[in-house]
Design a protein around this motif. Structure first.
Motif, short mmCIF file in Angstrom:
data_model
loop_
_atom_site.label_atom_id
_atom_site.label_comp_id
_atom_site.label_asym_id
_atom_site.label_seq_id
_atom_site.Cartn_x
_atom_site.Cartn_y
_atom_site.Cartn_z
N GLU A 83 -27.10 18.34 -8.13
CA GLU A 83 -26.36 17.09 -8.37
C GLU A 83 -26.01 16.42 -7.04
O GLU A 83 -25.74 17.09 -6.03
N LEU A 84 -25.97 15.09 -7.05
CA LEU A 84 -25.64 14.33 -5.85
C LEU A 84 -24.16 13.99 -5.80
O LEU A 84 -23.48 13.92 -6.83
N ILE A 85 -23.66 13.74 -4.61
CA ILE A 85 -22.26 13.37 -4.44
C ILE A 85 -22.00 11.93 -4.84
O ILE A 85 -20.86 11.55 -5.14
N THR A 139 -29.30 10.41 -9.45
CA THR A 139 -28.00 11.09 -9.47
C THR A 139 -28.15 12.59 -9.24
O THR A 139 -27.16 13.31 -9.17
N ALA A 140 -29.40 13.06 -9.15
CA ALA A 140 -29.66 14.47 -8.90
C ALA A 140 -31.01 14.61 -8.21
O ALA A 140 -31.89 13.75 -8.34
N TRP A 167 -26.74 14.54 0.72
CA TRP A 167 -26.38 13.86 -0.53
C TRP A 167 -26.06 14.84 -1.67
O TRP A 167 -25.66 14.42 -2.75
N LEU A 168 -26.24 16.14 -1.43
CA LEU A 168 -26.04 17.12 -2.50
C LEU A 168 -24.58 17.55 -2.60
O LEU A 168 -23.91 17.73 -1.59
N ARG A 169 -24.13 17.75 -3.83
CA ARG A 169 -22.79 18.33 -4.03
C ARG A 169 -22.76 19.75 -3.49
O ARG A 169 -21.76 20.19 -2.93
N GLU A 170 -23.87 20.46 -3.68
CA GLU A 170 -23.94 21.84 -3.19
C GLU A 170 -25.38 22.14 -2.80
O GLU A 170 -26.27 22.11 -3.64
N ASP A 171 -25.59 22.44 -1.54
CA ASP A 171 -26.91 22.76 -1.01
C ASP A 171 -27.17 24.26 -1.18
O ASP A 171 -26.29 25.04 -1.56
#
Length: 329
Positions: free
Chosen positions: A13-15, A26-27, A302-306
């Protein structure tokens, strides 16, 4: 020694929404490949891109079609004829590089005969929005040395000026993602000079760029969608001053290095780019980035969690992943 291959769809998911002229994400949907010999394992990642007719399903199917040869021991050179350029070949090729490093006890940099990756300036992306919103986004990143502005054909001048005013010192890349036409490119030449744009990336559609052969631009123009592999350079060199090397377009680090070296041999400038991806896509791209004039590898930012141990960014300076993440021992 026999191998096993695993390929799977992973989603990050993207931030925030990632808006470009072609649409919004968005992802990050990626294909992760793991190849194991029973002792060591190598990983690679590919990002299927609809612009090139790719999907998660088609990428997984392509890898499945090459499974027998890969598990039987096909090497990176054999892979060039097993799979076409694209996300599937990229994921497998990078997994084979990582596996070779772990089997040999040598890093990928050592295998290439190059220095180990070091922190470098990588563009931070300002996505399409109102000029006011783009200015606000830029203000938070104004200390970065390099910014990339996503624009379309809807008042790009206001968007570019807004970013330039909010970041007076940063070098700027403008990327319309093929959304402009010849008339708009010509009309915006004074604006590109005024705002001190360092590079204009793929302003027009790849199948409508022949007119660039007779055009002298006020700023350098970089091919992205128009260039995939080294064989494209005969035409590209007549139309563009720079090429954007992406592993997902070239089909892996092996072909990307070939493209980068062939472009340099022709006197072309280089940019290293990426899709919106995890750090597993970025780690191999760092070996092309060290050859490049411009680097745009902020996909994981841009990732919520890498993925754990991935690249890190500090004010536009991108640091390599942790030792052991990919291609290092």
């Amino acid at each position: 020694m026999s191998r096993t291959l695993q390929a799977q769809h992973d989603r990050f998911e993207l931030i925030a929404p990632f808006r470009i002229a072609r649409g919004v994400k968005t992802a990050a949907d990626v294909v992760t490949v793991t190849i194991s010999d029973g002792v060591a394992s190598g990983r690679g990642e590919g990002v299927p891109y609809p612009r090139y007719g790719e999907s998660i399903e088609s990428t997984l199917a392509a890898i499945e079609g090459a499974r027998a040869a890969i598990e039987a021991g096909a090497d990176r050179q054999a892979l060039l004829s097993l799979l076409p350029p694209g996300a599937a070949r990229n994921a497998v090729d990078c997994a084979l590089w990582d596996l070779e490093a772990r089997q040999s006890g040598r890093s990928v940099a050592s295998l290439i005969g190059a220095p180990e990756p070091q922190p470098l300036a990588s563009a931070l992306t300002i996505v399409i929005d109102s000029p006011e919103a783009m200015a606000r986004a830029t203000a938070a990143l104004a200390a970065a040395p390099l910014l990339k502005i996503k624009v379309d054909a809807n008042d790009p001048a206001a968007q570019i000026r807004a970013v330039r005013n909010a970041a007076p010192d940063a070098a700027l890349i403008v990327d319309p993602n093929e959304s402009w036409n010849q008339a708009l490119v010509e009309a915006l030449q004074p604006l590109l000079i005024e705002t001190r744009v360092a590079l204009l990336e793929q302003p027009v559609p790849a199948d409508h760029d022949a007119w660039l052969e007779g055009f002298t631009s006020a700023v350098p123009i970089c091919a992205d969608e128009s260039v995939h592999v080294a064989a494209d350079l005969d035409v590209i060199a007549r139309r563009y001053s720079h090429v954007n090397v992406k592993l997902d377009k070239a089909g892996g680090l092996t072909a990307a290095l070939e493209l980068a070296r062939a472009a340099r041999a022709r006197g072309l400038g280089l940019m290293t780019g990426c899709m919106v991806s995890s750090s597993l896509s970025i780690a191999p791209a760092l070996h092309v980035a060290r050859l490049s004039d411009f680097v745009d590898l902020d996909g994981p930012i841009w990732l919520r969690e890498d993925r754990p141990g991935g690249v890190t960014d500090e004010s536009g300076m991108l640091a390599p992943p942790a030792t052991g993440f990919w291609g290092t021992i």
